[in-house]
Design a protein around this motif. Structure first.
Motif, short mmCIF file in Angstrom:
data_model
loop_
_atom_site.label_atom_id
_atom_site.label_comp_id
_atom_site.label_asym_id
_atom_site.label_seq_id
_atom_site.Cartn_x
_atom_site.Cartn_y
_atom_site.Cartn_z
N SER A 165 0.95 -1.21 0.04
CA SER A 165 -0.11 0.16 0.14
C SER A 165 0.82 1.28 0.01
N ASP A 166 0.23 2.31 -0.55
CA ASP A 166 1.00 3.75 -0.43
C ASP A 166 0.53 4.46 0.55
N ALA A 167 1.28 4.55 1.66
CA ALA A 167 0.84 5.29 2.91
C ALA A 167 0.62 6.53 2.95
N GLU A 168 1.26 7.33 1.83
CA GLU A 168 1.12 8.61 1.86
C GLU A 168 0.19 9.10 0.74
N GLY A 169 -0.18 8.02 -0.04
CA GLY A 169 -1.09 8.25 -1.43
C GLY A 169 -0.32 9.19 -2.14
N ALA A 170 0.90 9.05 -2.21
CA ALA A 170 1.43 10.15 -2.90
C ALA A 170 2.27 9.55 -4.23
N MET A 173 6.84 5.79 -5.05
CA MET A 173 7.38 4.61 -4.33
C MET A 173 8.26 3.93 -5.28
N PHE A 174 9.31 3.11 -4.89
CA PHE A 174 10.09 2.02 -5.64
C PHE A 174 9.10 0.70 -5.67
N GLN A 175 9.32 0.28 -6.93
CA GLN A 175 8.65 -0.96 -6.97
C GLN A 175 9.51 -2.13 -6.67
N VAL A 176 9.14 -3.07 -5.94
CA VAL A 176 10.09 -4.39 -5.68
C VAL A 176 9.38 -5.31 -6.33
N THR A 177 10.15 -6.08 -7.27
CA THR A 177 9.84 -7.20 -8.09
C THR A 177 10.93 -8.32 -8.03
N ALA A 178 10.26 -9.40 -8.28
CA ALA A 178 11.48 -10.66 -8.52
C ALA A 178 11.27 -10.94 -9.84
N LEU A 179 10.50 -10.44 -10.68
CA LEU A 179 10.33 -10.72 -12.17
C LEU A 179 11.65 -10.54 -12.88
N ASP A 180 11.68 -11.10 -13.90
CA ASP A 180 13.12 -11.12 -14.72
C ASP A 180 12.61 -9.93 -15.82
N LEU A 181 13.10 -9.02 -15.51
CA LEU A 181 12.67 -7.84 -16.43
C LEU A 181 13.20 -7.78 -17.69
N ASP A 182 14.59 -8.42 -17.90
CA ASP A 182 14.83 -8.11 -19.06
C ASP A 182 14.19 -9.25 -20.06
N ALA A 183 13.69 -10.61 -19.37
CA ALA A 183 12.98 -11.47 -20.35
C ALA A 183 11.64 -10.66 -20.57
N LEU A 184 11.11 -9.94 -19.47
CA LEU A 184 9.70 -9.52 -19.73
C LEU A 184 9.74 -8.36 -20.97
N THR A 185 11.05 -7.54 -21.17
CA THR A 185 10.77 -6.55 -22.11
C THR A 185 10.75 -7.12 -23.44
N LYS A 186 11.27 -8.43 -23.76
CA LYS A 186 11.47 -9.05 -24.88
C LYS A 186 9.79 -9.49 -25.33
N GLN A 187 9.11 -9.57 -24.32
CA GLN A 187 7.47 -10.05 -24.58
C GLN A 187 6.71 -8.65 -24.89
N LYS A 200 1.00 -9.77 -6.22
CA LYS A 200 0.68 -8.41 -6.44
C LYS A 200 1.92 -7.52 -6.71
N ARG A 201 1.57 -6.35 -7.07
CA ARG A 201 2.52 -5.06 -7.16
C ARG A 201 3.02 -4.78 -5.69
N THR A 202 4.09 -4.93 -5.42
CA THR A 202 4.66 -4.26 -4.12
C THR A 202 5.76 -3.31 -4.21
N TYR A 203 6.02 -2.57 -3.25
CA TYR A 203 6.80 -1.51 -3.12
C TYR A 203 8.02 -1.25 -1.81
#
Ligand code: 4AD
Ligand code: MG
Length: 465
Positions: A165-170, A173-187, A200-203
């Motif tokens: 959750s975004d505590a400040e609603g502002a 936020m930095f996103q936290v992910t364990a997805l392989d971003l390199d592989a994803l950008t190729k899709q 889900k999305r986390t930060y």
């Protein structure tokens, strides 16, 4: 390892005649006719221990390697010192060089370095007099903060660093992910965060407040003290992307009580650090801020000015200044305005309350005027905003409306189900605030750049070390 009682700080207080061992890093070596003088420190004291090494105790090649930055240990006898600045010095019987520091290469030779040139030397700057003083103050300040809350019966709670959750609603936020971003950008497909580690999305958290509110509904008085993260691109001397925040949260508490606690909290920190770190503060005052003690005493001795946002706007408009950011009811106060109020107009800390609801976070309690919320910012000279807080919206329906009205800014009602639940089950009037730990460090040390009061600053473009 160095045992308690054997830090340089302790050795300097011991009586002549004691046989001791000292370990640390060499500040300087001076050579006399048949004797060498070594200034040694292990980070425990603003004063070095002087080691007196007679010629012949160790071979000349070893003496030659006792240069600035080298790591050594020494055994010998404490003797009364004839030199100024210390009561005892250590007459060496044996000396071992653990790690030399080639004078041609070691960047911290004995001279005053400016703080900017030390920043890229984050792996070495803690050994300088300035940074060892700053980090001792930082350590003492942590203890002072825990002391303040513990003696008032507050429960220390660890808020999560990873949050959905975004505590400040502002939205910064930095996103936290364990997805392989390199592989994803190729899709070509959009990213499916249900496949991500948490489903889900986390930060990285921007604030532990919402979780502190949960605990305040079980323990009444609680506080967090941990790292928080903001992905704002604010390259200023007062902003970090990763900073520490202390967030007390109190049930059965309104905005008046909240202000009283904030004032007592700031005063207590200054008092404790003045008591525990006077030599460090004297050093910092001498080199960086001649007004340091005057400012600290003012904070302790003044009763904080308390004004409303509406009054603040009127005062700023009356000031006859050419503000970079014009002041109108409804706009947020900028650093120039905050500093005018606290530095020039009142010349002491100022608490501003009752800000327009549009410029403050969704969780702040609505005032009866329908326009303002029960917010408070504490402003101090040289820093501006050091604390931000509020009384929280404890009325279920009002809170739900607020969350819904923020939907356009990306707030998702579903994500706040538990926050709303607190208002359904045993809800109570409650309030709290967040103090930026590094802002307080700047206030206490007289340092002008926030990068110089945190061990390893994270700022836009900078995550070295
Ligand atoms: O005013 P802020 O954003 O308030 C909150 O996060 C609330 N959840 C606090 C609460 O009510 N529990 O941040 C609080 C304080 C500021 O007053 C400032 O001192 C510091 O955190 N701060 C920062 N310090 C360094 N770098 C940054 N980017 C900062 N942003 C806020
Ligand atoms: Mg704020």
């Amino acid at each position: 390892m160095i045992q308690p009682g054997n830090y340089v700080r302790d050795l300097l207080r011991r009586a002549p005649g004691d046989t001791v061992s000292a370990k640390g890093w060499v500040k300087t070596r001076r050579d006399g006719k048949s004797v060498h003088f070594i200034q040694l420190n292990d980070g425990s004291s603003p004063t070095d221990l002087q080691v007196v090494l007679d010629a012949g105790v160790v071979p000349p090649a070893v003496v030659a390697s006792i240069t600035t930055g080298a790591c050594i240990s020494v055994e010998g006898e404490l003797v009364a010192s004839l030199g100024k600045g210390q009561a005892v010095e250590l007459k060496a019987k044996t000396l071992v060089v653990h790690g030399a520091a080639d004078p041609e290469e070691y960047p911290l030779q004995k001279k005053k370095h400016n703080l900017e040139t030390l920043r890229p030397l984050g792996h070495l700057r803690a050994r300088t007099n300035t940074f060892s003083a700053v980090f001792r103050v930082r350590n003492a300040l942590c203890r002072a903060i825990h002391q303040f809350f513990q003696e008032r019966g507050f429960l220390y709670v660890h808020a999560p660093v990873i949050s959905a959750s975004d505590a400040e609603g502002a939205g910064s936020m930095f996103q936290v992910t364990a997805l392989d971003l390199d592989a994803l950008t190729k899709q070509a497909k959009p990213v499916d965060f249900e496949q991500d580690f948490f489903g889900k999305r986390t930060y990285l958290t921007v604030s532990g407040q919402l979780e502190a509110e949960i605990f305040a509904h079980a323990f009444a008085n609680v506080y967090t003290f941990g790292p928080t993260f903001r992905a704002e691109n604010s390259n200023t001397p007062r902003h970090l992307a990763e900073f520490y925040m202390i967030e007390p949260e109190m049930a059965f508490c309104d905005l008046e009580d909240n202000q009283d606690l904030a004032e007592a909290f700031l005063k207590s920190q200054v008092e404790q650090v003045l008591r525990d770190c006077r030599p460090d503060l004297e050093f910092l005052s001498k080199w960086y801020d001649p007004d340091l003690f005057k400012n600290l005493e003012t904070l302790i001795n003044s009763s904080f000015e308390r004004i409303s946002y509406t009054e603040a706007v009127a005062l700023l408009q009356k000031a006859g200044r050419n503000w970079e950011f014009p002041v109108d009811w409804g706009t947020d106060l900028q650093s120039e305005h905050e500093r005018y109020l606290t530095e020039e107009l009142f010349r002491k800390p100022v608490i501003v309350t009752g800000y327009p609801k549009e410029i403050k976070a969704f969780y702040m309690r609505s005032n009866d005027d329908g326009k303002t919320v029960a917010a408070m910012d504490v402003l101090v000279p040289r820093i501006g905003e050091i604390i931000g807080g509020s009384q929280r919206e404890e009325r279920y329906d009002v809170l739900l409306d607020k969350i819904r009205s923020h939907a356009a800014h990306g707030m998702k009602e579903e994500a706040y189900w538990w926050y709303l639940d607190l208002r359904r089950f045993g809800g109570v009037e409650h309030a709290g605030f967040g103090m930026g730990f590094e802002r307080m460090m700047m206030y206490l040390t007289g340092m002008k750049n926030i990068r110089d009061v945190i061990p390893f600053p994270r700022t836009p473009g900078n995550a070295e070390f």
